[in-house]
Design a protein around this motif. Structure first.
Motif, short mmCIF file in Angstrom:
data_model
loop_
_atom_site.label_atom_id
_atom_site.label_comp_id
_atom_site.label_asym_id
_atom_site.label_seq_id
_atom_site.Cartn_x
_atom_site.Cartn_y
_atom_site.Cartn_z
N GLN A 1 0.76 -1.14 -0.04
CA GLN A 1 -0.01 -0.08 -0.04
C GLN A 1 0.71 1.32 -0.12
O GLN A 1 2.12 1.36 0.49
CB GLN A 1 -0.76 -0.02 1.20
N ALA A 2 0.47 2.37 -0.58
CA ALA A 2 1.13 3.36 -0.90
C ALA A 2 1.76 3.98 0.42
O ALA A 2 2.87 4.55 0.59
CB ALA A 2 0.52 4.65 -1.45
N ASP A 3 1.16 4.07 1.62
CA ASP A 3 1.55 4.57 2.69
C ASP A 3 2.22 3.44 4.03
O ASP A 3 2.28 3.58 5.08
CB ASP A 3 0.31 5.37 3.46
N SER A 4 2.40 2.21 3.39
CA SER A 4 2.68 1.10 4.29
C SER A 4 4.21 1.18 4.62
O SER A 4 4.74 1.51 3.91
CB SER A 4 2.30 -0.22 3.56
N VAL A 5 4.50 0.74 5.92
CA VAL A 5 6.08 0.57 6.08
C VAL A 5 6.16 -0.89 6.69
O VAL A 5 7.30 -0.99 7.21
CB VAL A 5 6.03 1.51 7.32
N ARG A 6 5.49 -1.66 6.20
CA ARG A 6 5.68 -3.07 6.43
C ARG A 6 6.76 -3.67 5.85
O ARG A 6 7.39 -4.70 6.21
CB ARG A 6 4.26 -4.16 5.90
N TYR A 7 7.13 -3.11 4.67
CA TYR A 7 8.32 -3.60 4.20
C TYR A 7 9.59 -3.57 5.05
O TYR A 7 10.68 -4.32 5.02
CB TYR A 7 8.64 -2.60 2.80
N GLU A 8 9.67 -2.52 5.98
CA GLU A 8 10.83 -2.33 7.05
C GLU A 8 10.92 -3.80 7.60
O GLU A 8 12.12 -4.05 8.03
CB GLU A 8 10.52 -1.15 7.88
N LYS A 9 9.92 -4.22 8.02
CA LYS A 9 9.84 -5.55 8.86
C LYS A 9 10.49 -6.58 8.06
O LYS A 9 11.38 -7.39 8.44
CB LYS A 9 8.44 -5.74 9.41
N VAL A 10 9.93 -6.70 6.74
CA VAL A 10 10.75 -7.46 5.98
C VAL A 10 12.12 -7.53 5.75
O VAL A 10 12.99 -8.45 5.78
CB VAL A 10 10.01 -7.68 4.51
N GLU A 11 12.52 -6.25 5.61
CA GLU A 11 13.93 -5.89 5.47
C GLU A 11 14.83 -6.18 6.70
O GLU A 11 15.88 -6.75 6.33
CB GLU A 11 14.13 -4.32 5.11
N ALA B 1 0.17 -11.30 9.32
CA ALA B 1 -1.11 -11.94 8.68
C ALA B 1 -1.33 -11.00 6.97
O ALA B 1 -1.59 -11.75 6.11
CB ALA B 1 -2.44 -11.98 9.13
N TYR B 2 -0.84 -9.76 7.16
CA TYR B 2 -0.90 -9.07 5.92
C TYR B 2 0.14 -8.99 5.12
O TYR B 2 0.03 -8.75 3.70
CB TYR B 2 -0.90 -7.54 6.43
N LEU B 3 1.22 -9.86 5.33
CA LEU B 3 2.16 -10.09 4.35
C LEU B 3 2.11 -11.57 3.80
O LEU B 3 1.89 -12.50 4.36
CB LEU B 3 3.50 -10.04 5.17
N LYS B 4 2.49 -11.50 2.62
CA LYS B 4 2.24 -12.89 1.56
C LYS B 4 3.58 -13.00 0.77
O LYS B 4 3.70 -12.01 -0.05
CB LYS B 4 1.00 -12.87 0.93
N VAL B 5 4.19 -13.99 0.79
CA VAL B 5 5.45 -13.98 0.17
C VAL B 5 5.14 -14.74 -1.26
O VAL B 5 4.56 -16.22 -1.24
CB VAL B 5 6.59 -15.02 0.89
N GLU C 1 3.95 -9.36 -0.98
CA GLU C 1 2.83 -8.67 -1.25
C GLU C 1 2.05 -8.48 0.09
O GLU C 1 2.00 -9.17 0.91
CB GLU C 1 2.05 -9.42 -2.18
N GLU C 2 1.76 -7.31 0.00
CA GLU C 2 0.83 -6.65 1.26
C GLU C 2 -0.70 -7.10 0.83
O GLU C 2 -1.21 -6.38 -0.02
CB GLU C 2 1.10 -5.37 1.71
N ARG C 3 -1.19 -7.81 1.71
CA ARG C 3 -2.83 -8.18 1.63
C ARG C 3 -3.64 -6.96 1.89
O ARG C 3 -3.26 -6.31 2.77
CB ARG C 3 -3.14 -9.51 2.36
N GLU D 1 -9.52 -9.91 0.02
CA GLU D 1 -10.59 -10.14 -1.16
C GLU D 1 -10.86 -11.67 -1.23
O GLU D 1 -11.93 -12.14 -1.81
CB GLU D 1 -10.10 -9.67 -2.42
N ASN D 2 -9.86 -12.41 -0.86
CA ASN D 2 -10.10 -14.02 -0.90
C ASN D 2 -10.52 -14.55 0.55
O ASN D 2 -10.57 -15.74 0.80
CB ASN D 2 -8.74 -14.43 -0.99
#
Length: 262
Positions: free
Chosen positions: A39-49, A76-80, A96-98, A115-116
């Motif tokens: 998502q445009a304002d997400s910072v979840r990538y920092e956790k992955v990094e 739960a929001y993150l999907k590899v 991908e961020e759900r 959505e699923n």
């Protein structure tokens, strides 16, 4: 001869150690190529990094990709979508961020789904998602757990909803609520009602019977409405015994009629 043999063995051991060190260096992780769909304002990538950084300089041969995937997907929001080794010294990862899409209120708690129907979170307050208004008999309550998949009891109803969503390119911003109404459980008579942000309602009657076909007829009727008509119209898709086919009626919504459907 004895000294020569010891010298030869020592030389061989030194060479072996040297080769092992060279190979260890050659196969140590130097590059982590990560791609994010966020998502445009997400910072979840920092956790992955942060998780991926622990792999740096480790021997690629011994890096456990499954463990890395499990660590990332603890959220739960993150999907590899992809994780692979690229020899000699790289790891490629796509995450991908759900997206939050639906929510259902159960006992004052709001379960958020993607959505699923993957359950992302349980919150104490409602958010900006499509509301699912269902009776307890319409779904499997045991499926409402974080990282589980929410299940409707009737597959036909689920297919009816999926068909409707397939026809709206931006349905999260177009729909406010999806409601399932039990008219007569003994005859499997259920209605699925879609509420749009414009004000228009799309009602699929006897949704368990040819529900997907009724959705397509309703969508065709919806697309023929003007923007003004979409603010106060109800489209009712049903099987007409008289006509011998699925058809759609359009009527104007009144406050009395709206209240009578609740």
């Amino acid at each position: 001869m004895k000294h020569k043999r010891l010298f030869a063995i020592s030389t061989a051991l030194v060479y072996l150690v040297f080769m092992i060190l060279c190979l260890a260096y050659a196969f140590s992780v130097k590059h982590i190529n990560s791609e994010y769909i966020m998502q445009a304002d997400s910072v979840r990538y920092e956790k992955v990094e942060s998780i991926l950084s622990d792999c740096e300089n480790k021997n690629l041969c011994f890096v456990n990709l499954k463990k890395i995937k499990n660590k990332i997907e603890k959220d739960a929001y993150l999907k590899v979508l992809k994780i692979e080794k690229k020899f000699p010294n790289s790891i490629n990862v796509t995450v991908e961020e759900r997206k939050e899409m639906f929510e259902i209120n159960v006992d004052g708690q709001y379960f958020v789904l993607d959505e699923n129907y993957f359950v992302l979170a349980k919150k104490s307050a409602s958010g900006n998602n499509v509301k699912l208004e269902l009776q307890e008999s319409d779904y499997d309550k045991n499926s409402l757990k974080i990282k589980g998949t929410f299940k409707l009891v009737a597959k036909e109803t689920e297919n009816c909803i999926a068909k409707m969503l397939d026809n709206f390119s931006d349905w999260k911003n177009l729909l406010t609520k999806i409601k399932i109404v039990e008219i007569d459980s003994s005859s499997d008579n259920y209605r699925v009602i879609f509420y749009t942000t414009q004000g228009c309602q799309i009602e699929i009657r006897k949704a368990k019977s040819n529900g997907e076909q009724k959705v397509m007829v309703a969508i065709d009727a919806y697309n023929k409405l003007t923007d003004l008509q979409k603010t106060d119209s109800k489209i009712i898709a049903f099987y007409s015994e008289k006509m011998g086919q699925v058809t759609a009626d359009i009527e104007k919504i009144t406050i009395e009629k709206e209240n009578s459907n609740d």
